[in-house]
Design a protein around this motif. Structure first.
Motif, PDB file in Angstrom:
ATOM      1  N   ALA A   1       1.326  -1.321   0.232  1.00  0.00           N
ATOM      2  CA  ALA A   1       0.181   0.368   0.174  1.00  0.00           C
ATOM      3  C   ALA A   1       0.595   0.816  -0.362  1.00  0.00           C
ATOM      4  O   ALA A   1       0.492   2.458  -0.607  1.00  0.00           O
ATOM      5  N   ARG A   2       1.870   1.082   1.171  1.00  0.00           N
ATOM      6  CA  ARG A   2       2.838   2.293   0.587  1.00  0.00           C
ATOM      7  C   ARG A   2       3.532   2.475  -0.560  1.00  0.00           C
ATOM      8  O   ARG A   2       3.573   3.188  -1.147  1.00  0.00           O
ATOM      9  N   SER A   3       4.130   1.912  -1.351  1.00  0.00           N
ATOM     10  CA  SER A   3       4.606   0.972  -2.816  1.00  0.00           C
ATOM     11  C   SER A   3       3.517   2.912  -3.595  1.00  0.00           C
ATOM     12  O   SER A   3       3.954   3.170  -4.416  1.00  0.00           O
ATOM     13  N   LEU A   4       2.212   1.955  -3.519  1.00  0.00           N
ATOM     14  CA  LEU A   4       0.601   2.456  -4.021  1.00  0.00           C
ATOM     15  C   LEU A   4       0.742   4.027  -4.050  1.00  0.00           C
ATOM     16  O   LEU A   4       0.743   4.537  -4.630  1.00  0.00           O
ATOM     17  N   ILE A   5       1.078   4.258  -2.399  1.00  0.00           N
ATOM     18  CA  ILE A   5       0.421   5.631  -2.359  1.00  0.00           C
ATOM     19  C   ILE A   5       1.684   6.881  -2.998  1.00  0.00           C
ATOM     20  O   ILE A   5       1.633   7.007  -3.297  1.00  0.00           O
ATOM     21  N   ARG A   6       2.642   6.447  -2.872  1.00  0.00           N
ATOM     22  CA  ARG A   6       3.838   7.221  -3.068  1.00  0.00           C
ATOM     23  C   ARG A   6       3.574   6.983  -4.711  1.00  0.00           C
ATOM     24  O   ARG A   6       4.835   7.997  -5.046  1.00  0.00           O
ATOM     25  N   SER A   7       3.741   5.943  -5.434  1.00  0.00           N
ATOM     26  CA  SER A   7       3.345   6.104  -6.967  1.00  0.00           C
ATOM     27  C   SER A   7       2.408   6.747  -6.916  1.00  0.00           C
ATOM     28  O   SER A   7       3.002   8.484  -7.640  1.00  0.00           O
ATOM     29  N   LEU A   8       1.020   7.016  -6.742  1.00  0.00           N
ATOM     30  CA  LEU A   8      -0.068   8.000  -6.832  1.00  0.00           C
ATOM     31  C   LEU A   8       0.440   9.971  -6.357  1.00  0.00           C
ATOM     32  O   LEU A   8      -0.065  10.903  -7.013  1.00  0.00           O
ATOM     33  N   GLU A   9       1.326   9.806  -5.377  1.00  0.00           N
ATOM     34  CA  GLU A   9       1.856  11.233  -5.030  1.00  0.00           C
ATOM     35  C   GLU A   9       2.498  11.776  -5.969  1.00  0.00           C
ATOM     36  O   GLU A   9       2.685  12.861  -6.123  1.00  0.00           O
ATOM     37  N   ARG A  10       3.850  10.469  -6.861  1.00  0.00           N
ATOM     38  CA  ARG A  10       4.242  11.405  -7.603  1.00  0.00           C
ATOM     39  C   ARG A  10       3.345  11.556  -8.624  1.00  0.00           C
ATOM     40  O   ARG A  10       3.678  12.572  -9.699  1.00  0.00           O
ATOM     41  N   ASP A  11       2.663  11.072  -8.809  1.00  0.00           N
ATOM     42  CA  ASP A  11       1.924  10.950 -10.436  1.00  0.00           C
ATOM     43  C   ASP A  11       0.819  12.760 -10.254  1.00  0.00           C
ATOM     44  O   ASP A  11       0.694  13.680 -11.239  1.00  0.00           O
ATOM     45  N   GLU A  12       0.766  13.145  -8.650  1.00  0.00           N
ATOM     46  CA  GLU A  12      -0.216  14.573  -8.162  1.00  0.00           C
ATOM     47  C   GLU A  12       0.705  15.240  -8.981  1.00  0.00           C
ATOM     48  O   GLU A  12       0.093  16.656  -9.057  1.00  0.00           O
ATOM     49  N   GLN A  13       2.260  15.175  -9.316  1.00  0.00           N
ATOM     50  CA  GLN A  13       3.416  16.175  -9.085  1.00  0.00           C
ATOM     51  C   GLN A  13       3.534  16.832 -10.953  1.00  0.00           C
ATOM     52  O   GLN A  13       4.675  17.541 -11.170  1.00  0.00           O
ATOM     53  N   VAL A  14       2.910  15.792 -11.877  1.00  0.00           N
ATOM     54  CA  VAL A  14       2.938  16.276 -12.518  1.00  0.00           C
ATOM     55  C   VAL A  14       1.943  17.039 -13.512  1.00  0.00           C
ATOM     56  O   VAL A  14       0.438  17.086 -12.765  1.00  0.00           O
ATOM     57  N   ASP A  15       2.538  17.923 -14.237  1.00  0.00           N
ATOM     58  CA  ASP A  15       1.114  18.546 -15.044  1.00  0.00           C
ATOM     59  C   ASP A  15       0.335  18.208 -15.417  1.00  0.00           C
ATOM     60  O   ASP A  15       0.265  17.466 -16.257  1.00  0.00           O
ATOM     61  N   GLY A  16      -1.129  18.803 -15.543  1.00  0.00           N
ATOM     62  CA  GLY A  16      -2.198  18.060 -16.590  1.00  0.00           C
ATOM     63  C   GLY A  16      -2.719  16.904 -15.306  1.00  0.00           C
ATOM     64  O   GLY A  16      -4.392  16.672 -16.120  1.00  0.00           O
ATOM     65  N   ALA A  17      -2.078  16.860 -14.546  1.00  0.00           N
ATOM     66  CA  ALA A  17      -2.911  15.236 -13.471  1.00  0.00           C
ATOM     67  C   ALA A  17      -4.125  15.800 -12.297  1.00  0.00           C
ATOM     68  O   ALA A  17      -4.085  17.132 -12.342  1.00  0.00           O
ATOM     69  N   ASP A  18      -4.667  14.894 -12.773  1.00  0.00           N
ATOM     70  CA  ASP A  18      -6.003  14.917 -12.199  1.00  0.00           C
ATOM     71  C   ASP A  18      -5.984  14.972 -10.501  1.00  0.00           C
ATOM     72  O   ASP A  18      -6.395  14.000  -9.754  1.00  0.00           O
ATOM     73  N   LYS A  19      -5.607  16.040  -9.940  1.00  0.00           N
ATOM     74  CA  LYS A  19      -4.868  16.101  -8.806  1.00  0.00           C
ATOM     75  C   LYS A  19      -6.321  15.824  -7.142  1.00  0.00           C
ATOM     76  O   LYS A  19      -5.490  14.707  -6.696  1.00  0.00           O
ATOM     77  N   GLU A  20      -6.876  16.109  -7.715  1.00  0.00           N
ATOM     78  CA  GLU A  20      -8.555  15.766  -6.641  1.00  0.00           C
ATOM     79  C   GLU A  20      -8.440  13.637  -6.784  1.00  0.00           C
ATOM     80  O   GLU A  20      -8.606  14.287  -5.791  1.00  0.00           O
TER      81      GLU A  20
END
Length: 791
Positions: free
Chosen positions: A545-564
């Motif tokens: 779960a931690r590994s998946l959470i960190r991946s999603l948090e990194r995706d949040e930092q990408v421009d154009g990502a659906d942050k919400e």
């Protein structure tokens, strides 16, 4: 210096005891830490603690006990948790709020609301972490101990502050530490720098064991364990059952498998080296780099050690490469406008500038330097390799990592955390986001040895094109796809298993990992039972779960990502698994009589009188009295032992290499090289390194003669017929390295390879050198010299 909780009379609130329980399963560990305090004030306290945690850890449980009343925390969305905490404190209820720092994922803030006067209190937090692989294939666990103050760039708001002191006397609290270890492969031994009780095996096949720390730990060093298993390169898989109370089909309700992939590198691959590359060295020159490497005698300043390391790197680079050196602090500069081709001229220019480097550039702002480097055009057919050195005192870690990740397709980053307390989030994040490698240099570790290990990684082939075949199993991958692995690296793969076959206790699973290594296709396969392992606190589920959470948090930092949408998924996973995230916090409220606590509520802001070098500004904050450190380190003895056991890269000429091996056995040209004397330079190895030319040779000169304990005339007089003076000087340097500095071979191996390659390029000289070897052998003289050296 007083630290931790203090009274209004500047008296400490005593920490009475620390208890740590460690449960190891294969390559992962569950750590349970309990800290017991006593508020001796006449007023209630609201305290704020700041404490570090390894960046790869999954914080999964927190509880507090006031007197005999225990409060277990729940994971909630961060803002909701903060509001609930404020409401509870204002109502006189006892409350605890534990949240991840805004600045860095490896720092947590614990707020303790309304601790009654004259009451005892204990806090317990549980985290799970992957164990790191060491050079001798052991697995390392490190109980954190120290966190340095971190510089926050101007305009970024408040920083992370904490104590840095440690003391070997007068510790008013105790530590008890016990580790329970289980592994699919037999446990061969457990080592530590700290005194341990004898290892106790709990079964006949030695797959379960127990070990404890001796009483009386003085908190003068980290508690480190090194675990050795049989067959370390064997692909292994462990299946963990879902939680009985969780809904099937969810992450916590389904089984999760952890696969350990630790590829073996054949000797033929280890000896192959590339001569191409653009090497960019990025050196922290902030004020804190003037601190010493450790508190022991003879410790160098960090910047001085960095200068020696840069000198060694410059001398070790291959002739066909490109390079540049950057320094950064509150500003940045570079030695050359762009990367230049490696030559004697450019190397000499760089060496001169390295000698002038000081820790005189103010704060620690690495981001502008990285942004500038990434804007520079890459050199065709020369892969860009960044070597970043910092003591990790930076507050905008997430911005830095976002920048590195967005440029990951164009470079690899080898990062080095210098000194106690370097941020593991920053150092490991730099490497993880660029398919590179991270190292931590602490205590008496030699920076040169670890940096040369990373240079070796940069020049050697890596495992690439990694694919997996799950043989028909239905699964959801929880960990990111593996892009590459260097020699000595290991990857853990997490997957949520789906399908009816997981319900059959006799069902078997199979996974094959295919990869490319030096143009060879390799496949590792493991068969495993789908019958889940015994319940161990859901460690594998939570790390997945931690590994998946960190991946999603990194995706949040990408421009154009659906942050919400990404934030909502992170919050859901965090609450479901009980693992902390950047968007959640642990909140615990004791809803007792709801009677307001009498007397004023006292907030404590504890001074940390450590001057930030170059600023004259004191850090202020609170620190959990259980001092902990986010950095990791390897035992220097292990590196030395490994360098002796593992064969070094072979020289390009077998004849000269064979001769060098005989030199190592003290059987060549003994009358030409003398012992180190009191008149030789303080560090003759660095003196010898500084004299080597870019091509790999040495020249006869007085300074070289001093290293050998000779005069220049004596060296010239002893030159054999038909052997060129520079070939003779180079041969003597190789003899001296093998005769007196064999323990540091990992540091000078590339210099020696360049020297041997240069000798080989000199027409006719290899034959003359070989004849010289056979004609000049004098074992008795060399043995006499060796005896003199040992005395």
């Amino acid at each position: 210096m007083n630290c931790g909780l203090l009274t209004n009379k500047n008296e400490p609130v005593p920490l009475k005891n620390i208890e740590v329980e460690l449960q190891v399963q294969g390559h992962v560990a569950t750590v349970t830490s309990t800290l017991k305090y006593l508020n001796e004030e006449d007023n209630p306290l609201e305290a704020v603690f700041v404490f570090p945690m390894p960046s790869g850890a999954a914080l999964c449980q927190f509880s507090a006990k006031i007197a005999d009343q225990e409060i277990v925390a729940e994971v909630q969305e961060k803002q909701e948790a903060r509001e609930q905490y404020d409401d509870a404190v204002s109502s006189g209820e006892q409350a605890f709020l534990l949240e991840e720092s805004e600045e860095s994922v490896d720092v947590f803030r614990l707020s303790v609301g309304s601790l009654p006067p004259r009451q005892s209190a204990s806090v317990t937090f549980i985290y799970i972490i992957e164990l790191s692989v060491q050079a001798d294939h052991s697995l390392q666990f490190c109980l954190p101990a120290v966190l340095n103050p971190r510089y926050t760039p101007a305009g970024t708001g408040g920083g992370i502050v904490s104590e840095i002191t440690s003391s070997s006397t007068g510790i008013p609290y105790s530590l008890s530490f016990t580790a329970h270890i289980s592994s699919p492969n037999p446990i061969t031994k457990v080592e530590s720098k700290c005194p341990l009780e004898p290892l106790m095996f709990l079964n006949t096949d030695h797959t379960k064991a127990k070990v404890s720390l001796n009483a009386g730990h003085m908190f003068d060093r980290d508690v480190e364990l090194y675990l050795h298993y049989q067959n370390p390169h064997q692909l292994t898989a462990i299946v963990e059952a879902g939680a009985p109370a969780a809904q099937p089909g969810t992450l916590m309700g389904d089984p999760v498998v952890m696969v350990s992939f630790y590829p073996e590198f054949p000797e033929s691959v280890m000896s192959s080296m590339s001569s191409c590359g653009e090497f960019v060295f990025v050196m922290d020159r902030s004020g804190s780099m003037s601190c010493r490497m450790h508190n022991g005698p003879g410790a160098q300043e960090r910047i001085a050690c960095a200068r020696d390391t840069l000198l060694l790197l410059l001398k070790s680079l291959p002739m066909d490469c490109y390079f540049n050196i950057y320094g950064f602090g509150s500003r940045y500069n570079s030695f050359f406008p762009q990367s230049v081709q490696y030559s004697q001229d450019t190397m000499e220019q760089a060496v001169q500038k390295v000698k002038e480097m000081q820790a005189d550039m103010g704060g620690t702002e690495i981001l502008p330097a990285l942004e500038h480097i990434y804007k520079q055009p890459c050199v065709l057919n020369h892969p860009r390799q960044l070597f970043i050195f910092t003591d990790g005192e930076v507050g905008n870690t997430k911005d830095v990592l976002r920048c590195v990740k967005s440029n990951a397709d164009f470079h690899r980053c080898f990062s080095f955390g210098i000194g106690e307390g370097a941020s593991s989030a920053l150092i490991t994040g730099l490497a993880e986001n660029s398919s590179g490698h991270a190292q931590f240099i602490t205590g008496t570790d030699r920076m040169q040895a670890k940096v040369m290990q990373s240079l070796r990684y940069a020049l050697q082939p890596a495992v690439t094109d990694i694919t997996e075949d799950w043989s028909g199993l239905s699964f959801n991958r929880l960990s990111p796809q593996i892009k590459s692995l260097f020699h000595g690296q290991r990857a853990l793969i997490y997957a949520q298993l789906k399908g009816e076959e997981c319900q059959n206790p006799d069902a078997k699973g199979k996974i094959s990992v295919r990869y490319r290594l030096a143009d060879q296709e390799v496949t590792n396969t493991v068969d495993f039972s789908l019958k889940p392992a015994e319940n161990n606190g859901m460690a594998i589920h939570r790390l997945g779960a931690r590994s998946l959470i960190r991946s999603l948090e990194r995706d949040e930092q990408v421009d154009g990502a659906d942050k919400e949408a990404l934030k909502a998924r992170v919050v859901d996973l965090s609450k479901q698994s009980g693992v902390s995230s950047s968007h959640t916090a642990f909140i615990a409220v004791h809803k007792g009589s709801k009677e307001a606590v009498k007397g004023p509520l006292v907030k404590r802001r504890i001074p940390t009188p450590m001057m930030l070098h170059g600023f004259g500004v004191k850090s202020r904050g609170m620190q959990l009295q259980a001092r902990s450190r986010s950095s990791r380190k390897s035992l220097p003895t292990k590196l030395t032992r490994c360098s002796k056991k593992k064969s070094m890269p072979k020289c390009p000429d077998a004849q000269v290499f064979k001769m060098c091996s005989r030199i190592q056995a003290f059987q060549c040209l003994s009358e030409a090289v003398s012992v180190e004397t009191s008149e030789t330079p303080k560090d003759p190895l660095m003196q010898l390194i500084s004299l080597q030319k870019a091509s790999g040779c040495w020249e006869i000169e007085s300074t070289l003669a001093e290293v050998f304990g000779k005069t220049e005339k004596e060296l010239i007089k002893q030159i054999p017929a038909q052997v060129k003076p520079d070939v003779w000087a180079t041969l003597l340097a190789l003899i001296w390295l093998h005769g007196f500095k064999i323990d540091a071979q990992v540091e000078w191996q590339f210099l020696a390879m360049k020297a041997v390659a240069w000798i080989r390029s000199q027409k006719g000289q290899v034959r003359h050198v070989s004849q010289c070897y056979h004609g000049g052998r004098n074992i008795k003289a060399y043995q006499k010299m060796q005896t003199s050296h040992q005395q």
